[in-house]
Enzyme design. Structure first.
Site, PDB file in Angstrom:
ATOM      1  N   LYS A 111       0.813  -1.219   0.000  1.00 18.96           N
ATOM      2  CA  LYS A 111       0.000   0.000   0.000  1.00 18.96           C
ATOM      3  C   LYS A 111       0.846   1.269   0.000  1.00 18.96           C
ATOM      4  O   LYS A 111       0.357   2.339  -0.353  1.00 18.96           O
ATOM      5  CB  LYS A 111      -0.952   0.014   1.210  1.00 18.96           C
ATOM      6  CG  LYS A 111      -2.135  -0.932   1.064  1.00 18.96           C
ATOM      7  CD  LYS A 111      -3.207  -0.618   2.097  1.00 18.96           C
ATOM      8  CE  LYS A 111      -4.455  -1.464   1.895  1.00 18.96           C
ATOM      9  NZ  LYS A 111      -5.477  -1.195   2.900  1.00 18.96           N
ATOM     10  N   LYS A 192      -4.456 -10.878  -6.392  1.00 13.93           N
ATOM     11  CA  LYS A 192      -5.708 -11.258  -5.718  1.00 13.93           C
ATOM     12  C   LYS A 192      -6.858 -10.374  -6.195  1.00 13.93           C
ATOM     13  O   LYS A 192      -6.630  -9.221  -6.583  1.00 13.93           O
ATOM     14  CB  LYS A 192      -5.549 -11.216  -4.190  1.00 13.93           C
ATOM     15  CG  LYS A 192      -5.529  -9.843  -3.579  1.00 13.93           C
ATOM     16  CD  LYS A 192      -5.843  -9.892  -2.079  1.00 13.93           C
ATOM     17  CE  LYS A 192      -6.031  -8.469  -1.593  1.00 13.93           C
ATOM     18  NZ  LYS A 192      -6.540  -8.338  -0.247  1.00 13.93           N
ATOM     19  N   LYS A 195     -11.103  -5.016  -4.499  1.00 18.91           N
ATOM     20  CA  LYS A 195     -12.000  -3.910  -4.801  1.00 18.91           C
ATOM     21  C   LYS A 195     -11.231  -2.663  -5.215  1.00 18.91           C
ATOM     22  O   LYS A 195     -11.802  -1.742  -5.768  1.00 18.91           O
ATOM     23  CB  LYS A 195     -12.907  -3.628  -3.600  1.00 18.91           C
ATOM     24  CG  LYS A 195     -12.145  -3.421  -2.293  1.00 18.91           C
ATOM     25  CD  LYS A 195     -13.061  -3.644  -1.084  1.00 18.91           C
ATOM     26  CE  LYS A 195     -12.264  -3.640   0.201  1.00 18.91           C
ATOM     27  NZ  LYS A 195     -12.983  -4.194   1.334  1.00 18.91           N
TER      28      LYS A 195
HETATM   29  P1  AMP Z   1     -10.480  -6.328   3.236  1.00 18.94           P
HETATM   30  O1  AMP Z   1     -11.406  -6.128   2.100  1.00 18.94           O
HETATM   31  O2  AMP Z   1      -9.061  -6.088   2.866  1.00 18.94           O
HETATM   32  O3  AMP Z   1     -10.912  -5.645   4.491  1.00 18.94           O
HETATM   33  O4  AMP Z   1     -10.544  -7.881   3.529  1.00 18.94           O
HETATM   34  C1  AMP Z   1     -11.577  -8.454   4.275  1.00 18.94           C
HETATM   35  C2  AMP Z   1     -11.441  -9.940   4.347  1.00 18.94           C
HETATM   36  O5  AMP Z   1     -11.602 -10.532   3.054  1.00 18.94           O
HETATM   37  C3  AMP Z   1     -10.058 -10.399   4.835  1.00 18.94           C
HETATM   38  O6  AMP Z   1     -10.232 -11.529   5.657  1.00 18.94           O
HETATM   39  C4  AMP Z   1      -9.347 -10.770   3.587  1.00 18.94           C
HETATM   40  O7  AMP Z   1      -8.343 -11.734   3.798  1.00 18.94           O
HETATM   41  C5  AMP Z   1     -10.477 -11.330   2.740  1.00 18.94           C
HETATM   42  N1  AMP Z   1     -10.193 -11.184   1.310  1.00 18.94           N
HETATM   43  C6  AMP Z   1     -10.039 -10.017   0.634  1.00 18.94           C
HETATM   44  N2  AMP Z   1      -9.788 -10.252  -0.674  1.00 18.94           N
HETATM   45  C7  AMP Z   1      -9.766 -11.608  -0.818  1.00 18.94           C
HETATM   46  C8  AMP Z   1      -9.551 -12.483  -1.935  1.00 18.94           C
HETATM   47  N3  AMP Z   1      -9.310 -12.005  -3.152  1.00 18.94           N
HETATM   48  N4  AMP Z   1      -9.618 -13.814  -1.721  1.00 18.94           N
HETATM   49  C9  AMP Z   1      -9.855 -14.303  -0.477  1.00 18.94           C
HETATM   50  N5  AMP Z   1     -10.081 -13.540   0.605  1.00 18.94           N
HETATM   51  C10 AMP Z   1     -10.033 -12.205   0.450  1.00 18.94           C
END
Ligand code: AMP
Ligand code: TRP
Length: 327
Positions: A111, A192, A195
């Site tokens: 980031k 990965k 969003k």
């Molecule tokens: P965040 O959107 O970064 O707050 O992530 C929220 C949760 O979603 C965390 O547990 C991440 O590890 C999971 N997560 C986010 N993107 C992915 C992805 N592409 N595949 C699997 N898990 C994800």
């Protein structure tokens, strides 16, 4: 009853990656564990957020938790900023963490890469996450694969506190799906699904309409072969679609491989799309119902009260052990 805590940032649209990697396990664990699920707004502001968008997204993520199947009567669903113990223990954890260990965090490196100025909040972000988890003495933390390193740090900080000041914190375990812990981008299976990707064709948002989902999946990049086989190393794009399919259909990986043997990718991709649509359509309907009901504020108030009550004794004890004069 063992405890579970997890959080998701309200920074943009949630994707199918969030759902498969994390939220599906939230829903599963609530039947067997005392669960706390947060919208981590204080983490979201470690990068600049537009205030109106942050407000809207916070409510949207809370509604998506419930639409995904989290029962607010069973689990505490709340905003991180509504429970001030997070900020307080977060500060104490910051004082226990070392520059070196925070500098090693890959999420920080990603980031901050190429940025001219990097906020200190982005740097100390994992200490706040450790506080989130330790406040509730969570045993299990359902997350996607990318959060493993933050969990390791949380365990180190808990252990450091316990050794230095006295046994207080439970050492938490990550709870990560075997298949689907890292859902990849539809346009590049080395990244990965996220969003924050500027190409919306690279991810499926949980609120994408069915036709958009179908279009995105029909355009998903695949290799030039024709074998539907789960082999993340040699066939990362097809393996990613198989992960998505198995999670959205409950058909096992082996059954999927057998079903499409000798058929090429066309029919397979269509069926993946229909499985995703069938999974997300009812979720989207529930989402609209919840938003229209105007009930989210009530759920969040109830969740925050429950969380605050659970967190208060841990924070108080952490302060006492560290030598703070208690009021
Ligand atoms: P965040 O959107 O970064 O707050 O992530 C929220 C949760 O979603 C965390 O547990 C991440 O590890 C999971 N997560 C986010 N993107 C992915 C992805 N592409 N595949 C699997 N898990 C994800
Ligand atoms: N850092 C997590 C992410 O980016 C979000 C998060 C914050 C979290 N606090 C947490 C996850 C506590 C699990 C437990 O996805």
């Amino acid at each position: 009853m063992k405890k579970v805590l997890s959080g998701i940032q309200p920074s943009g649209q949630l994707t199918l990656g969030n759902y498969i990697g994390a939220m599906r396990n939230f829903v599963k664990l609530q039947h067997t564990h005392r669960c706390f699920f947060m919208v981590v707004d204080m983490h979201a502001v470690t990068v600049p957020q537009e205030p109106a968008a942050l407000r809207e997204q916070s409510e949207a993520v809370a509604a998506l938790f419930i639409a995904a199947g989290i029962d607010p009567a069973k689990s505490s669903v709340f905003m991180q900023s509504h429970v001030s113990a997070h900020a307080e223990l977060g500060w104490l954890m910051t004082t226990l963490s070392y520059m070196g260990e925070l500098e090693r965090m890959t999420q920080f490196k990603d980031k901050s890469a190429g940025k001219e100025s990097v906020g200190t909040g982005l740097f100390t972000y994992p200490a706040l996450m450790a506080a989130d988890i330790l406040l509730y003495n969570a045993d299990q933390v359902p997350v996607g694969d990318d959060q493993k390193q933050h969990l390791e740090l949380t365990r180190d900080l808990a252990h450091r506190f316990n050794t230095r000041f006295g046994e207080l914190f439970t050492i938490p375990e990550p709870y990560i799906p075997e298949v689907g812990a890292r859902i990849m981008s539809l346009d590049d299976a080395s990244k990965k699904m996220s969003k924050s990707n500027p190409n919306p064709g690279s991810y499926i948002a949980l609120l994408d309409p069915p036709d958009v989902i179908r279009k995105k999946l029909s355009r998903a990049v695949t290799d030039s072969g024709r074998e539907v086989k789960y082999d993340p190393k040699n066939k990362p794009e097809i393996s990613n679609l198989i992960s998505i399919y198995t999670h959205c259909s409950d058909i096992s990986v082996a059954e999927i491989e057998a079903k499409y043997e000798g058929q090429g990718y066309g029919a397979f991709k269509k069926d993946v799309a229909e499985a995703v649509v069938a999974t997300l359509e009812p979720l989207q309907q529930r989402y609209r119902d919840i938003r229209e009901s105007g009930e989210i504020g009530n759920f969040l108030r109830k969740g925050a009260a429950e969380a605050a009550e659970a967190a208060a004794p841990t924070l108080r004890e952490a302060k006492r052990l560290m030598g703070f004069l208690l009021p």
